[in-house]
Design an enzyme around this catalytic site. Structure first.
Site, PDB file in Angstrom:
ATOM      1  N   ARG A 291       0.811  -1.212   0.000  1.00 14.20           N
ATOM      2  CA  ARG A 291       0.000   0.000   0.000  1.00 14.20           C
ATOM      3  C   ARG A 291       0.848   1.266   0.000  1.00 14.20           C
ATOM      4  O   ARG A 291       0.539   2.228  -0.701  1.00 14.20           O
ATOM      5  CB  ARG A 291      -0.936   0.009   1.224  1.00 14.20           C
ATOM      6  CG  ARG A 291      -2.142  -0.917   1.124  1.00 14.20           C
ATOM      7  CD  ARG A 291      -1.802  -2.393   1.071  1.00 14.20           C
ATOM      8  NE  ARG A 291      -1.050  -2.827   2.254  1.00 14.20           N
ATOM      9  CZ  ARG A 291      -0.299  -3.920   2.288  1.00 14.20           C
ATOM     10  NH1 ARG A 291      -0.170  -4.692   1.220  1.00 14.20           N
ATOM     11  NH2 ARG A 291       0.362  -4.260   3.385  1.00 14.20           N
TER      12      ARG A 291
ATOM     13  N   CYS B 220      -4.692  -3.170   8.622  1.00 15.77           N
ATOM     14  CA  CYS B 220      -3.639  -2.419   7.942  1.00 15.77           C
ATOM     15  C   CYS B 220      -4.068  -0.960   7.924  1.00 15.77           C
ATOM     16  O   CYS B 220      -5.081  -0.625   7.310  1.00 15.77           O
ATOM     17  CB  CYS B 220      -3.427  -2.927   6.511  1.00 15.77           C
ATOM     18  SG  CYS B 220      -2.235  -1.937   5.567  1.00 15.77           S
TER      19      CYS B 220
ATOM     20  N   THR C  23      -2.479   1.677   6.579  1.00  9.37           N
ATOM     21  CA  THR C  23      -2.270   2.318   5.283  1.00  9.37           C
ATOM     22  C   THR C  23      -3.375   1.953   4.298  1.00  9.37           C
ATOM     23  O   THR C  23      -3.768   2.773   3.459  1.00  9.37           O
ATOM     24  CB  THR C  23      -0.895   1.933   4.702  1.00  9.37           C
ATOM     25  OG1 THR C  23       0.108   2.064   5.719  1.00  9.37           O
ATOM     26  CG2 THR C  23      -0.526   2.829   3.538  1.00  9.37           C
TER      27      THR C  23
ATOM     28  N   LYS D 249       8.067  -7.422   9.444  1.00 10.45           N
ATOM     29  CA  LYS D 249       7.581  -8.133   8.253  1.00 10.45           C
ATOM     30  C   LYS D 249       8.581  -9.187   7.779  1.00 10.45           C
ATOM     31  O   LYS D 249       8.184 -10.215   7.210  1.00 10.45           O
ATOM     32  CB  LYS D 249       7.295  -7.142   7.115  1.00 10.45           C
ATOM     33  CG  LYS D 249       6.000  -6.346   7.289  1.00 10.45           C
ATOM     34  CD  LYS D 249       5.756  -5.438   6.096  1.00 10.45           C
ATOM     35  CE  LYS D 249       4.474  -4.635   6.214  1.00 10.45           C
ATOM     36  NZ  LYS D 249       3.248  -5.442   6.098  1.00 10.45           N
TER      37      LYS D 249
ATOM     38  N   CYS E  33       0.781   1.529  12.673  1.00  5.28           N
ATOM     39  CA  CYS E  33       1.039   0.492  11.666  1.00  5.28           C
ATOM     40  C   CYS E  33       0.846  -0.819  12.395  1.00  5.28           C
ATOM     41  O   CYS E  33       1.323  -0.976  13.532  1.00  5.28           O
ATOM     42  CB  CYS E  33       2.458   0.592  11.101  1.00  5.28           C
ATOM     43  SG  CYS E  33       2.892  -0.845  10.074  1.00  5.28           S
TER      44      CYS E  33
END
Length: 235
Positions: free
Chosen positions: A49, A83, A85, A166, A197
C-alpha cells in the site's frame, strides 16, 4: 441476532493473526460457543500500500476487492482491515459492497482522546499512512494534539516495519531504530504514542517495551466485538 466479522487481511499476515487473536482474547465469553464467527481472507499477495501511495506502485484495490467478494460470499456482516495504510483506499472500496467497513483510524483516534485527554500524541506509522494524512485528520477532528516523525524517524520506522517485523527479524536487530524514534519524538513533546502500523504493536511486544500508547489493532478488535452484539471483556 449476533453478527459475524470478515477480516480483509494479509497486509501483513502476522498483523492479521494479531487482530484475530485480539478479537478472541477481548471477547467476553465463558466458552467456545460464546465467541464470534470470524471469516478471514489473508491474501499476502495484495500489492504494498505504501508503494502504491508514494511511488506509483501496483494498485492494491483489485486484489482487495477480490478478498471483499470472498468475505461477502462467506456471509460476513462487517469488514475490518488490519492495515492502517490500506484505509487510504477505503473511499474506493466502500462503493463496491453493501457491507459496513469498521474504521481502524476512527476507533484509534477516539481511543487517543478518551485515554490520553489533552496529551500530545506521537504518530508512528508508515510513510504511506503519514503522507495520506489519515491520522492527522482524524486526531485534528477530535481536538487531539499530535506530532509526526521527522524524515530520519520515518526512515527508521520503515526499517522496523519492513526489515524488522515483516521480515521476521529478531527484535534486537531493530531495537535501536525503534527507540531512536520514540526517544526523539518524546524529546519534542510526544506524551504518548499511536502505533499506527499494525506491525508496530508486534514490535513493542517483542521488544518488551512499556510505552504509553494506543494500539489501533486492539481498538479495531473492540469495535468489531461491539458491532457484532458481543461484550468486550472488562467493559
Amino acid at each position: 441476532m449476533k453478527k459475524t466479522i470478515g477480516i480483509l487481511g494479509g497486509m501483513g499476515p502476522m498483523a492479521t493473526a494479531d487482530l484475530f487473536q485480539k478479537i478472541t482474547a477481548l471477547t467476553d465469553a465463558a466458552g467456545d460457543n460464546e465467541h464470534i464467527r470470524v471469516y478471514i481472507d489473508s491474501n499476502a499477495s495484495i500489492p504494498d500500500r505504501t508503494a502504491a501511495i508514494l511511488a506509483g506502485g501496483e494498485d492494491p484495490v483489485p486484489a482487495m476487492a477480490d478478498a471483499l467478494r470472498h468475505l461477502e460470499l462467506c456471509g460476513a456482516d462487517c469488514v475490518i482491515m488490519p492495515c492502517n495504510t490500506a484505509h487510504c483506499f477505503l473511499p474506493r472500496l466502500k462503493p463496491l459492497t453493501e457491507l459496513p467497513f469498521l474504521s481502524m483510524i476512527e476507533a484509534a483516534a477516539s481511543a487517543c482522546r478518551a485515554r490520553f485527554p489533552g496529551k500530545s500524541v506521537g504518530i508512528l506509522a508508515t510513510k504511506g499512512t503519514l503522507a495520506a494524512g489519515l491520522y492527522q485528520e482524524a486526531l485534528a477532528a477530535r481536538g487531539v494534539p499530535f506530532l509526526v516523525p521527522d524524515e530520519a524517524e520515518r526512515d527508521a520506522l520503515m526499517e522496523v516495519i519492513y526489515q524488522g517485523v515483516k521480515a521476521g527479524a529478531p527484535p534486537e536487530s531493530y531495537r535501536e531504530a525503534f527507540l531512536s524514534v520514540t526517544e526523539g519524538m518524546a524529546a519534542r513533546g510526544a506524551e504518548c504514542f499511536l502505533l499506527a502500523c499494525t506491525e508496530l504493536p508486534l514490535a513493542v511486544r517483542a521488544l518488551g517495551l512499556d510505552l504509553p500508547c494506543v494500539d489501533p489493532t486492539e481498538e479495531l478488535a473492540k469495535a468489531a466485538i461491539r458491532f457484532c452484539g458481543y461484550r468486550v471483556k472488562g467493559e
